[in-house]
Design an enzyme around this catalytic site. Structure first.
Site, PDB file in Angstrom:
ATOM      1  N   GLU A  65     -54.855  49.377  15.103  1.00 30.54           N
ATOM      2  CA  GLU A  65     -54.707  48.118  14.637  1.00 30.54           C
ATOM      3  C   GLU A  65     -53.614  48.006  13.485  1.00 30.54           C
ATOM      4  O   GLU A  65     -53.634  48.925  12.908  1.00 30.54           O
ATOM      5  CB  GLU A  65     -56.150  47.641  13.693  1.00 30.54           C
ATOM      6  N   LYS A 139     -58.010  38.332  16.765  1.00 30.67           N
ATOM      7  CA  LYS A 139     -59.416  39.069  15.958  1.00 30.67           C
ATOM      8  C   LYS A 139     -60.247  37.861  15.738  1.00 30.67           C
ATOM      9  O   LYS A 139     -59.780  36.924  14.689  1.00 30.67           O
ATOM     10  CB  LYS A 139     -58.915  39.641  14.874  1.00 30.67           C
ATOM     11  N   CYS A 180     -61.388  46.106  15.086  1.00 32.93           N
ATOM     12  CA  CYS A 180     -62.061  46.397  13.893  1.00 32.93           C
ATOM     13  C   CYS A 180     -63.155  45.574  13.386  1.00 32.93           C
ATOM     14  O   CYS A 180     -64.338  46.096  14.278  1.00 32.93           O
ATOM     15  CB  CYS A 180     -60.963  46.506  12.835  1.00 32.93           C
TER      16      CYS A 180
END
Length: 307
Positions: A65, A139, A180
């Site tokens: 990331e 994301k 994440c």
């Protein structure tokens, strides 16, 4: 009894059958990279790691990331690239495309800050062996947490949340993508499994507070609950950085077993994925046939609305 429990109704629409992958067994490379404030250096460094992983036999390479920029709200606007505007506007993804094409590998390109109009996203790009952009995952769940005395971070100060789950068919199977904080939401992984994913890749940068407790736990939970592979790739730890990453990039098998991992320093992990293990574990534990659709359901809103 199974018909009374209505297992096929536990997923709405019904779960897709696991597709036959183009390849059953292959090597994956997880590139745990050090990240600096020098974007040009970060791009050159990432390319070298990708090439090394490919030389070691990896057919799929995963990056961390935010690998081209420091992980901070101050940095995101400065390092952001307009991916849709072409290679000149996005040197990071231009490198990924060229590396995938020249090395004939699939790349899950970690994530970079993306600029689109007046918005910023935390975005993962997936490139096929021809260097074509196969998918782009923004994301979905932004990292907004506050643990007093430990860590406070709010991505929403600069970033906008993505709106689309991402499943992509590649030369190494059907892959679901999360970034994440996305890993904390089991519904997303369940949705990917119901869409027939063989593997979920989570580029991520857990921190020194949540990393030791939750990083491996969440990976193993996502894998064993859904009986598929989970791969994560983190940045290497910079103890003097503004955001200190936990590291520990890992590959988890469909029985929840840790197949490969590392500590917090720079590393390139090479490990084997064998999709026949998915069929084996789903035969051992036939969870899909044992769900209680008469009691609960997971609704895939996107698939439902498109029908």
């Amino acid at each position: 009894m199974a018909s009374t429990f209505k297992p096929e109704q536990a997923r709405v629409p019904p779960a897709l059958q696991l597709p036959s992958p183009p390849i059953t067994k292959f090597k994956i490379g997880l590139c745990q990279l050090s990240v600096t404030a020098d974007k040009e250096r970060n791009i050159v460094h990432a390319r070298a790691a990708i090439e090394e992983a490919a030389e070691k036999g990896a057919k799929l390479v995963v990056l961390p990331e935010i690998w081209n920029s420091p992980y901070s709200n101050d940095s995101f606007p400065i390092y952001a690239e307009d991916i849709d505007a072409g290679p000149d506007a996005s040197p990071s993804t231009a490198m990924l495309s060229e590396a995938a094409r020249l090395l004939k590998i699939t790349i899950v390109g970690g994530s970079i800050p993306e600029r689109s109009g007046d918005k910023l996203y935390n975005t993962c790009c997936i490139f096929d062996t021809d260097g074509k952009l196969k998918a782009k995952h923004r994301k979905i769940h932004l990292f907004d947490i506050d643990i007093p005395g430990k860590i406070t971070f709010k991505e929403s100060q600069t970033l906008t949340a993505g709106e689309t789950p991402t499943v992509v068919d590649t030369e190494v199977g059907r892959i679901g993508i999360g970034i994440c904080y996305d890993i904390r939401f089991q519904e997303l992984a369940m949705l990917y499994a119901a869409r027939g994913a063989h593997l979920i890749c989570y580029p991520g940068a857990f921190n020194m507070t949540t990393g030791p407790l939750h990083w491996e736990l969440l990976q193993r939970a996502r894998a064993v609950d859904n009986q598929l592979y989970v791969a994560t790739c983190a940045p290497a730890r910079d103890a003097g950085g503004g955001y200190v990453a936990w590291g520990h990039s890992t590959l988890i098998g469909p029985f929840g077993e840790v197949l490969a991992t590392t500590e917090h320093d720079e590393a390139i992990i090479i490990s084997e994925i064998d999709y026949s293990q998915i069929d084996l574990r789903r035969t051992n534990l036939p969870l899909e046939k044992q769900r209680r659709g008469d009691l609960y359901q997971l609704v895939d809103v996107q698939r439902s609305s498109s029908q």
